[in-house]
Design a protein around this motif. Structure first.
Motif, PDB file in Angstrom:
ATOM      1  N   ARG A  25       0.266  -4.152  -2.149  1.00  0.00           N
ATOM      2  CA  ARG A  25       1.139  -5.117  -1.256  1.00  0.00           C
ATOM      3  C   ARG A  25       2.056  -5.280  -2.280  1.00  0.00           C
ATOM      4  O   ARG A  25       1.701  -6.291  -3.410  1.00  0.00           O
ATOM      5  CB  ARG A  25       0.260  -6.238  -1.170  1.00  0.00           C
ATOM      6  CG  ARG A  25      -1.017  -5.748   0.235  1.00  0.00           C
ATOM      7  CD  ARG A  25      -1.965  -6.846   0.451  1.00  0.00           C
ATOM      8  NE  ARG A  25      -2.923  -6.687   0.917  1.00  0.00           N
ATOM      9  CZ  ARG A  25      -4.111  -7.316   0.828  1.00  0.00           C
ATOM     10  NH1 ARG A  25      -3.965  -8.572   0.474  1.00  0.00           N
ATOM     11  NH2 ARG A  25      -5.616  -6.729   1.505  1.00  0.00           N
ATOM     12  N   ASP A  26       3.388  -5.403  -1.831  1.00  0.00           N
ATOM     13  CA  ASP A  26       4.219  -6.110  -2.625  1.00  0.00           C
ATOM     14  C   ASP A  26       4.386  -5.394  -4.087  1.00  0.00           C
ATOM     15  O   ASP A  26       4.549  -6.089  -5.013  1.00  0.00           O
ATOM     16  CB  ASP A  26       4.334  -7.573  -2.601  1.00  0.00           C
ATOM     17  CG  ASP A  26       4.598  -8.248  -1.227  1.00  0.00           C
ATOM     18  OD1 ASP A  26       5.256  -7.383  -0.493  1.00  0.00           O
ATOM     19  OD2 ASP A  26       3.882  -9.064  -1.004  1.00  0.00           O
ATOM     20  N   TRP A  27       4.242  -4.070  -4.082  1.00  0.00           N
ATOM     21  CA  TRP A  27       4.179  -3.654  -5.350  1.00  0.00           C
ATOM     22  C   TRP A  27       3.157  -3.799  -6.433  1.00  0.00           C
ATOM     23  O   TRP A  27       3.028  -3.452  -7.689  1.00  0.00           O
ATOM     24  CB  TRP A  27       5.501  -3.679  -6.163  1.00  0.00           C
ATOM     25  CG  TRP A  27       6.565  -3.067  -5.318  1.00  0.00           C
ATOM     26  CD1 TRP A  27       7.386  -3.764  -4.296  1.00  0.00           C
ATOM     27  CD2 TRP A  27       7.040  -1.740  -5.122  1.00  0.00           C
ATOM     28  NE1 TRP A  27       8.295  -2.965  -3.553  1.00  0.00           N
ATOM     29  CE2 TRP A  27       8.066  -1.645  -4.149  1.00  0.00           C
ATOM     30  CE3 TRP A  27       6.686  -0.551  -5.726  1.00  0.00           C
ATOM     31  CZ2 TRP A  27       8.599  -0.617  -3.954  1.00  0.00           C
ATOM     32  CZ3 TRP A  27       7.248   0.668  -5.494  1.00  0.00           C
ATOM     33  CH2 TRP A  27       8.158   0.583  -4.630  1.00  0.00           C
TER      34      TRP A  27
END
Length: 93
Positions: A25-27
């Motif tokens: 999630r989100d890198w």
């Protein structure tokens, strides 16, 4: 091996190896596998590689000699994670 190479480079390492599902999630990675690996690394002594039984089972027959370690608590309220420690060096089976 990794620990010997780090020693030669003057770097102290303590490693934890676990396997399982992760989410990105989100890198950022998250999930039980990441938490397990982090807990194993946190409890590993300098120069030690702690491996969960789940990861151990995946490398069975690869020539790594594993020694019993006991259980590692991942977080308060979680079930303990059974672990082994990798013996220094690789042996041929």
């Amino acid at each position: 091996d990794l620990v010997d190479a780090a020693d030669r480079a003057g770097v102290e390492v303590a490693c934890g190896v676990h396997t399982g599902a992760c989410e990105v999630r989100d890198w950022q990675t998250t999930g039980d596998a990441q938490l397990g690996a982090r807990a194993l690394a946190r409890f590993a002594a300098r120069g030690q590689v702690l491996v969960s039984i789940a990861a151990h089972d995946l490398v069975a027959g690869a020539g790594f000699r594993m020694l019993p370690h006991g259980e590692v608590r991942v977080s308060a309220g979680s079930k303990p994670l059974p672990a082994v420690t990798v013996a220094r060096g690789v042996v041929t089976e």
